[in-house]
Design an enzyme around this catalytic site. Structure first.
Site, short mmCIF file in Angstrom:
data_model
loop_
_atom_site.label_atom_id
_atom_site.label_comp_id
_atom_site.label_asym_id
_atom_site.label_seq_id
_atom_site.Cartn_x
_atom_site.Cartn_y
_atom_site.Cartn_z
N ASP A 1 0.84 -1.21 0.00
CA ASP A 1 0.00 0.00 0.00
C ASP A 1 0.87 1.25 0.00
O ASP A 1 1.83 1.34 0.78
CB ASP A 1 -0.81 0.02 1.31
CG ASP A 1 -2.29 0.00 1.08
OD1 ASP A 1 -2.74 0.20 -0.06
OD2 ASP A 1 -3.02 -0.25 2.07
N GLU B 1 -14.05 -1.48 -1.57
CA GLU B 1 -14.24 -1.57 -0.11
C GLU B 1 -15.53 -0.88 0.33
O GLU B 1 -15.87 0.20 -0.19
CB GLU B 1 -13.04 -0.92 0.62
CG GLU B 1 -13.24 -0.94 2.15
CD GLU B 1 -12.00 -0.66 2.98
OE1 GLU B 1 -10.91 -0.44 2.40
OE2 GLU B 1 -12.14 -0.66 4.22
O1 KIV Z 1 -4.88 -1.25 4.32
C1 KIV Z 1 -5.50 -2.33 4.10
O2 KIV Z 1 -5.32 -3.32 4.80
C2 KIV Z 1 -6.43 -2.35 2.97
C3 KIV Z 1 -7.32 -3.55 2.84
C4 KIV Z 1 -8.24 -3.65 3.96
C5 KIV Z 1 -7.99 -3.60 1.53
O3 KIV Z 1 -6.44 -1.45 2.20
#
Ligand code: KIV
Length: 290
Positions: free
Chosen positions: A88, A186
């Site tokens: 991410d 989401e």
């Molecule tokens: O940060 C995260 O864990 C996420 C998932 C829940 C999709 O973006």
């Protein structure tokens, strides 16, 4: 290890090719030991910025930094051999410009060994996603409820009103057209997530979305009962490890206090070495202390 023996890691094109086929099984992982446990069972491991709340105890994901993601991303890559690992991009590392997004995403790929990055956003990020993808950085999109925008929007489910539903559909289309290889959907009402899955040529990965999605993702600590702060409605709990940890720690504490641990089997046996006698205490220093 010969190349024949090396376990094959799922690639971004293989994940992309699962559209409409076998469901994609995805979970979050933040550390090497957890990645090692999950790896044989999942197709994709996401090093989510949810680690800010789950591991670090922040109230939102906003304080998470790129450096934190790099350390955890590298650990998850080291701990896995089969799953496609996606890292991410945290808040404020990609929104300002596509050039800054490229620089930070390139660091994520180069310094962790992950296969792709995830960016939260829709139409407003289309140009950035296209910029990264055209320069060799695979992108997983993320539309619907976007936790990095929680200060502006709150945590409620998205798409109940028709204008919001249209906006999510437009976001999903924009992310797919920009070249994302898949998109996380989401906290979106079920019919909108279903419609997005029907429309898009790339896999949708649902979390609080729809069983129709091409795959599902959840936060691992949520399904294991290791994150007790709150449990969203869309989480199914598969174990209560929090309870098991509490019981184990209570038993250890009782053993230590009662002198039951360590037992003879936990200490290094051997002949008692001949030790020089302990030096006699210096009476002047005793006096000083008294
Ligand atoms: O940060 C995260 O864990 C996420 C998932 C829940 C999709 O973006």
């Amino acid at each position: 290890m010969s190349s024949q023996k090396r376990p094959k890691r799922l690639s971004v094109p293989e994940i992309r090719a699962r559209k409409g086929g076998e469901k994609l099984v995805c979970l979050t992982a933040y550390t090497a030991p957890t990645a090692r446990l999950l790896d044989p069972y999942v197709d994709l491991l996401l090093v989510g910025d949810s680690l800010g709340m789950v591991l670090y105890g922040f109230e939102t994901t906003l304080p998470v930094t790129l450096d934190m993601m790099l350390v955890h991303g590298a650990a998850v890559v080291r701990g896995s051999a089969h799953a496609c690992v996606v890292v991410d991009m945290p808040f404020a590392t990609y929104q300002e410009s596509k050039e800054i997004a490229y620089r930070n995403a390139a660091r994520a790929l180069a310094e962790t060994g992950c296969a792709a990055v995830k960016l939260e956003g829709g139409r407003e990020l289309a140009e950035t996603i296209a910029f990264l993808v055209s320069r060799g950085i695979p992108v997983l999109g993320h539309v619907g409820l976007k936790p990095q925008s929680v200060q502006a929007t709150g945590y409620r489910a998205r798409g109940g009103a028709s204008a919001e539903a249209q906006a999510i559909l437009a976001d999903g289309r924009a992310v797919a057209e920009a070249g994302a290889f898949a998109v996380v959907v989401e906290g979106t009402v079920e019919p909108v997530a279903r419609r997005l899955t029907e429309e898009l040529a790339i896999p949708t990965i649902g979390i609080g979305a729809s069983p129709a999605c091409d795959g599902q993702i959840l936060v691992t600590e949520d399904i294991l009962g290791l994150f007790a702060e709150f449990t969203p409605r869309f989480v199914k709990r598969y174990a209560d490890l929090g309870d098991a940890v509490e019981k184990a720690v209570a038993a250890y504490a009782a053993d230590v206090r009662a002198g039951r641990f360590p037992g003879p089997e936990h200490v290094f046996a051997g002949r008692t070495p001949s030790l020089a006698p302990a030096p006699a205490p210096d009476p002047t220093s005793l006096r000083k202390r008294a």
